[in-house]
Scaffold this motif. Structure first.
Motif, mmCIF file in Angstrom:
data_model
loop_
_atom_site.group_PDB
_atom_site.id
_atom_site.type_symbol
_atom_site.label_atom_id
_atom_site.label_comp_id
_atom_site.label_asym_id
_atom_site.label_seq_id
_atom_site.Cartn_x
_atom_site.Cartn_y
_atom_site.Cartn_z
ATOM 1 N N MET A 20 25.019 16.888 -5.009
ATOM 2 C CA MET A 20 23.991 17.322 -5.961
ATOM 3 C C MET A 20 24.481 18.453 -6.861
ATOM 4 N N THR A 21 25.428 19.270 -6.376
ATOM 5 C CA THR A 21 25.871 20.425 -7.156
ATOM 6 C C THR A 21 27.196 20.212 -7.876
ATOM 7 N N LEU A 22 28.070 19.398 -7.327
ATOM 8 C CA LEU A 22 29.391 19.112 -7.900
ATOM 9 C C LEU A 22 30.238 20.367 -8.148
ATOM 10 N N THR A 23 30.250 21.265 -7.180
ATOM 11 C CA THR A 23 31.046 22.484 -7.308
ATOM 12 C C THR A 23 32.380 22.391 -6.584
ATOM 13 N N PHE A 24 32.530 21.485 -5.673
ATOM 14 C CA PHE A 24 33.682 21.277 -4.802
ATOM 15 C C PHE A 24 33.796 22.314 -3.699
ATOM 16 N N TYR A 25 33.089 23.411 -3.745
ATOM 17 C CA TYR A 25 33.178 24.398 -2.672
ATOM 18 C C TYR A 25 32.527 23.875 -1.400
ATOM 19 N N LEU A 26 31.388 23.238 -1.539
ATOM 20 C CA LEU A 26 30.718 22.707 -0.353
ATOM 21 C C LEU A 26 31.456 21.502 0.215
ATOM 22 N N LEU A 27 32.216 20.816 -0.622
ATOM 23 C CA LEU A 27 33.018 19.699 -0.122
ATOM 24 C C LEU A 27 34.052 20.209 0.869
ATOM 25 N N TRP A 28 34.684 21.320 0.544
ATOM 26 C CA TRP A 28 35.698 21.863 1.449
ATOM 27 C C TRP A 28 35.060 22.347 2.746
ATOM 28 N N LEU A 29 33.870 22.930 2.650
ATOM 29 C CA LEU A 29 33.165 23.335 3.874
ATOM 30 C C LEU A 29 32.776 22.113 4.695
ATOM 31 N N SER A 30 32.385 21.046 4.016
ATOM 32 C CA SER A 30 32.043 19.804 4.705
ATOM 33 C C SER A 30 33.256 19.237 5.440
ATOM 34 N N LEU A 31 34.409 19.253 4.779
ATOM 35 C CA LEU A 31 35.625 18.774 5.436
ATOM 36 C C LEU A 31 36.041 19.691 6.586
ATOM 37 N N GLY A 32 35.786 20.988 6.448
ATOM 38 C CA GLY A 32 36.041 21.917 7.547
ATOM 39 C C GLY A 32 35.157 21.608 8.747
ATOM 40 N N ALA A 33 33.885 21.301 8.483
ATOM 41 C CA ALA A 33 32.976 20.924 9.571
ATOM 42 C C ALA A 33 33.413 19.606 10.210
#
Length: 144
Positions: A20-33
């Protein structure tokens, strides 16, 4: 509940919010999780190791992909979706007080907006500047 289920839910939520945000920062946190989830399957009793691996993966991805993202954004032909907002007209759906945020609808999107003047509900505005998530608008007058 098993720890891997927690990590899977966290990764899924972060991934959906990222879409929804397309910032890529949360993507990296998601991959970390997701990495922490894999560790929790192998070593289910060591929560500290899961957290460390998850944080390390998110940190490494953030640090090493930032130059790539910067290079991509500065490449020829790339246009940020927000830069095309400047000069577009919109309608105020939540009044804007001087120094306070209001909400403006431009096309099908809504944006938080500020202005140097009070702009009331349903008035037309034009975008004069765009920040990261907030736009600056002025009252639209037919003389523009």
């Amino acid at each position: 509940m098993h720890a891997w289920v927690f990590w899977l839910i966290a990764a899924g939520i972060l991934f959906v919010v990222e879409m929804m945000t397309l910032t890529f920062y949360l993507l990296w946190l998601s991959l970390g999780a997701a990495a922490a989830m894999l560790v929790s399957i192998v070593v289910p009793d060591n929560i500290l190791l899961q957290v460390i691996v998850g944080c390390a993966v998110a940190l490494v991805l953030t640090v090493f992909t930032k130059p790539l993202a910067k290079r991509f954004r500065t490449s020829r032909g790339f246009q940020d979706t927000g830069t095309e907002l400047v000069g577009k007209k919109g309608i105020v759906i939540e009044p804007i007080d001087k120094g306070q945020y209001g909400i403006v609808k431009i096309g099908g999107d809504t944006w938080s907006a500020v202005s140097d003047q009070f702009i009331g509900l349903n008035e037309q505005v034009i975008v004069v500047k765009r920040g990261n998530a907030i736009i600056e608008v002025e009252r639209w007058e037919e003389t523009h």
